[in-house]
Design a protein around this motif. Sequence first.
Motif, mmCIF file in Angstrom:
data_model
loop_
_atom_site.group_PDB
_atom_site.id
_atom_site.type_symbol
_atom_site.label_atom_id
_atom_site.label_comp_id
_atom_site.label_asym_id
_atom_site.label_seq_id
_atom_site.Cartn_x
_atom_site.Cartn_y
_atom_site.Cartn_z
ATOM 1 N N GLY A 153 0.795 -1.223 0.000
ATOM 2 C CA GLY A 153 0.000 0.000 0.000
ATOM 3 C C GLY A 153 0.828 1.275 0.000
ATOM 4 N N LYS A 154 2.135 1.139 0.099
ATOM 5 C CA LYS A 154 3.017 2.312 0.115
ATOM 6 C C LYS A 154 3.652 2.494 -1.260
ATOM 7 C CE LYS A 154 4.052 1.733 4.979
ATOM 8 N NZ LYS A 154 5.054 1.363 5.966
ATOM 9 N N PRO A 155 4.159 3.685 -1.548
ATOM 10 C CA PRO A 155 4.836 3.914 -2.828
ATOM 11 C C PRO A 155 6.124 3.083 -2.922
ATOM 12 C CG PRO A 155 4.372 5.998 -1.729
ATOM 13 C CD PRO A 155 4.030 4.920 -0.766
ATOM 14 N N PHE A 156 6.423 2.637 -4.121
ATOM 15 C CA PHE A 156 7.640 1.868 -4.368
ATOM 16 C C PHE A 156 8.858 2.745 -4.098
ATOM 17 C CE2 PHE A 156 11.058 0.614 -7.282
ATOM 18 C CZ PHE A 156 11.252 -0.695 -6.889
ATOM 19 N N ASP A 157 9.804 2.205 -3.337
ATOM 20 C CA ASP A 157 11.059 2.897 -3.027
ATOM 21 C C ASP A 157 12.205 1.980 -3.439
ATOM 22 O OD1 ASP A 157 13.314 4.118 -1.987
ATOM 23 O OD2 ASP A 157 12.483 4.381 0.027
ATOM 24 N N PRO A 158 12.957 2.333 -4.468
ATOM 25 C CA PRO A 158 14.026 1.443 -4.941
ATOM 26 C C PRO A 158 15.137 1.202 -3.910
ATOM 27 C CG PRO A 158 14.168 3.567 -6.036
ATOM 28 C CD PRO A 158 12.900 3.578 -5.240
ATOM 29 N N HIS A 159 15.188 2.027 -2.872
ATOM 30 C CA HIS A 159 16.186 1.821 -1.822
ATOM 31 C C HIS A 159 15.764 0.730 -0.848
ATOM 32 C CE1 HIS A 159 18.324 5.328 -3.214
ATOM 33 N NE2 HIS A 159 17.215 6.045 -3.121
ATOM 34 N N LEU A 160 14.443 0.492 -0.762
ATOM 35 C CA LEU A 160 13.919 -0.492 0.179
ATOM 36 C C LEU A 160 13.290 -1.701 -0.494
ATOM 37 C CD1 LEU A 160 12.110 1.942 2.653
ATOM 38 C CD2 LEU A 160 14.352 0.875 2.942
ATOM 39 N N HIS A 161 12.885 -1.548 -1.750
ATOM 40 C CA HIS A 161 12.126 -2.588 -2.444
ATOM 41 C C HIS A 161 12.823 -3.018 -3.724
ATOM 42 C CE1 HIS A 161 8.896 0.217 -0.683
ATOM 43 N NE2 HIS A 161 9.175 -0.700 0.227
ATOM 44 N N HIS A 166 -5.269 1.471 -8.088
ATOM 45 C CA HIS A 166 -4.172 1.936 -7.237
ATOM 46 C C HIS A 166 -3.345 2.974 -7.982
ATOM 47 C CE1 HIS A 166 -5.048 -1.359 -4.523
ATOM 48 N NE2 HIS A 166 -4.928 -2.221 -5.523
ATOM 49 N N GLU A 167 -2.709 3.831 -7.212
ATOM 50 C CA GLU A 167 -1.833 4.835 -7.823
ATOM 51 C C GLU A 167 -0.645 4.150 -8.476
ATOM 52 O OE1 GLU A 167 -0.555 8.316 -5.742
ATOM 53 O OE2 GLU A 167 -2.321 8.269 -4.455
ATOM 54 N N ASP A 168 -0.120 4.788 -9.486
ATOM 55 C CA ASP A 168 1.047 4.276 -10.190
ATOM 56 C C ASP A 168 2.220 4.178 -9.207
ATOM 57 O OD1 ASP A 168 2.165 3.360 -12.590
ATOM 58 O OD2 ASP A 168 3.144 5.296 -12.937
ATOM 59 N N GLY A 169 2.887 3.012 -9.146
ATOM 60 C CA GLY A 169 4.046 2.834 -8.269
ATOM 61 C C GLY A 169 3.701 2.358 -6.872
ATOM 62 N N THR A 170 2.439 1.990 -6.622
ATOM 63 C CA THR A 170 2.053 1.499 -5.302
ATOM 64 C C THR A 170 2.404 0.014 -5.195
ATOM 65 O OG1 THR A 170 0.224 3.063 -5.184
ATOM 66 C CG2 THR A 170 0.129 1.185 -3.691
ATOM 67 N N VAL A 171 2.938 -0.381 -4.048
ATOM 68 C CA VAL A 171 3.271 -1.783 -3.819
ATOM 69 C C VAL A 171 1.976 -2.538 -3.530
ATOM 70 C CG1 VAL A 171 4.495 -3.406 -2.320
ATOM 71 C CG2 VAL A 171 5.569 -1.232 -2.950
ATOM 72 N N LEU A 172 1.716 -3.588 -4.326
ATOM 73 C CA LEU A 172 0.491 -4.375 -4.194
ATOM 74 C C LEU A 172 0.685 -5.647 -3.377
ATOM 75 C CD1 LEU A 172 -0.852 -4.163 -7.861
ATOM 76 C CD2 LEU A 172 -1.560 -2.809 -5.879
ATOM 77 N N GLN A 173 1.847 -6.278 -3.514
ATOM 78 C CA GLN A 173 2.058 -7.571 -2.881
ATOM 79 C C GLN A 173 3.531 -7.720 -2.535
ATOM 80 O OE1 GLN A 173 1.031 -10.808 -5.479
ATOM 81 N NE2 GLN A 173 1.556 -12.383 -3.977
ATOM 82 N N PRO A 209 16.334 -6.158 0.608
ATOM 83 C CA PRO A 209 15.176 -5.401 0.122
ATOM 84 C C PRO A 209 13.946 -6.314 0.029
ATOM 85 C CG PRO A 209 16.644 -5.884 -1.694
ATOM 86 C CD PRO A 209 17.325 -6.367 -0.449
ATOM 87 N N ALA A 210 12.780 -5.713 0.176
ATOM 88 C CA ALA A 210 11.536 -6.468 0.032
ATOM 89 C C ALA A 210 11.291 -6.700 -1.458
ATOM 90 C CB ALA A 210 10.377 -5.695 0.642
ATOM 91 N N MET A 211 10.977 -7.947 -1.817
ATOM 92 C CA MET A 211 10.669 -8.274 -3.213
ATOM 93 C C MET A 211 9.165 -8.106 -3.380
ATOM 94 S SD MET A 211 13.128 -11.451 -3.962
ATOM 95 C CE MET A 211 14.870 -11.344 -3.652
ATOM 96 N N VAL A 212 8.774 -7.214 -4.316
ATOM 97 C CA VAL A 212 7.378 -6.780 -4.368
ATOM 98 C C VAL A 212 6.810 -6.773 -5.788
ATOM 99 C CG1 VAL A 212 7.654 -5.338 -2.306
ATOM 100 C CG2 VAL A 212 8.053 -4.338 -4.558
ATOM 101 N N ARG A 213 5.474 -6.718 -5.837
ATOM 102 C CA ARG A 213 4.718 -6.484 -7.075
ATOM 103 C C ARG A 213 4.236 -5.043 -7.002
ATOM 104 N NH1 ARG A 213 0.709 -10.822 -7.953
ATOM 105 N NH2 ARG A 213 2.337 -11.663 -9.281
ATOM 106 N N VAL A 214 4.400 -4.314 -8.115
ATOM 107 C CA VAL A 214 4.096 -2.888 -8.141
ATOM 108 C C VAL A 214 2.970 -2.613 -9.137
ATOM 109 C CG1 VAL A 214 5.074 -0.589 -8.554
ATOM 110 C CG2 VAL A 214 6.507 -2.390 -7.615
ATOM 111 N N ALA A 215 2.067 -1.708 -8.781
ATOM 112 C CA ALA A 215 0.961 -1.310 -9.656
ATOM 113 C C ALA A 215 1.443 -0.280 -10.670
ATOM 114 C CB ALA A 215 -0.176 -0.714 -8.829
#
Length: 185
Positions: free
Chosen positions: A128-136, A147-154, A169-175
């Motif tokens: 639910g938070k914006p994608f951050d390349p330093h953390l994700h 969802h907003e562009d760049g929101t972490v979905l999963q 880093p957290a491995m995520v799916r991004v909207a």
Amino acid sequence: MDEKETRFPVNRGGDGPEGNLDADNTRAEADVAKLATDLEDLRQTLLRRQADFDNYKKRIERERGEDHKRATARVIEGLIPVIDGFEHALAAHHEAEYENYRRGFELIYKQLMENVAKLGAERIEPVGKPFDPHLHQAMDRTESAEHEDGTVLQVFQPGYVFHGRVLRPAMVRVAVHPAAASKAN
């Protein structure tokens, strides 16, 4: 009558006992001034040495703290796969016959997570938070108008941070918006 000549001593600065006294006083004053200068130099040297020593102590303490943090980070990095294993084991079996084992695993998992948190590690919870390349680390993109562009979905794999340093880093799916995705293609 014979006239006798009477002579009186004339003080010319070095003759007689009074002249020696003045020279001794001048020499003593010079010695005192030199000793005062030497004493001030020693005081300044002592102050510099004390400041250098204080700086040395602070640097050593800082380095010791950094070494401690690095060692703790290595321990936590070693425990992250164990935590992942526990999470996979807990997610795998929901059958009634495994309920007692499951409770035991949950208790051990809870204790492990509490101790890792006490060491200073924090789990990255990015859903639910914006994608951050330093953390994700983006593993997948999904078109989504909700969802907003760049929101972490999963989250595929959780990430961990230790005192501001990313251990994993957290491995995520991004909207991504459908229009933005089609432009990228």
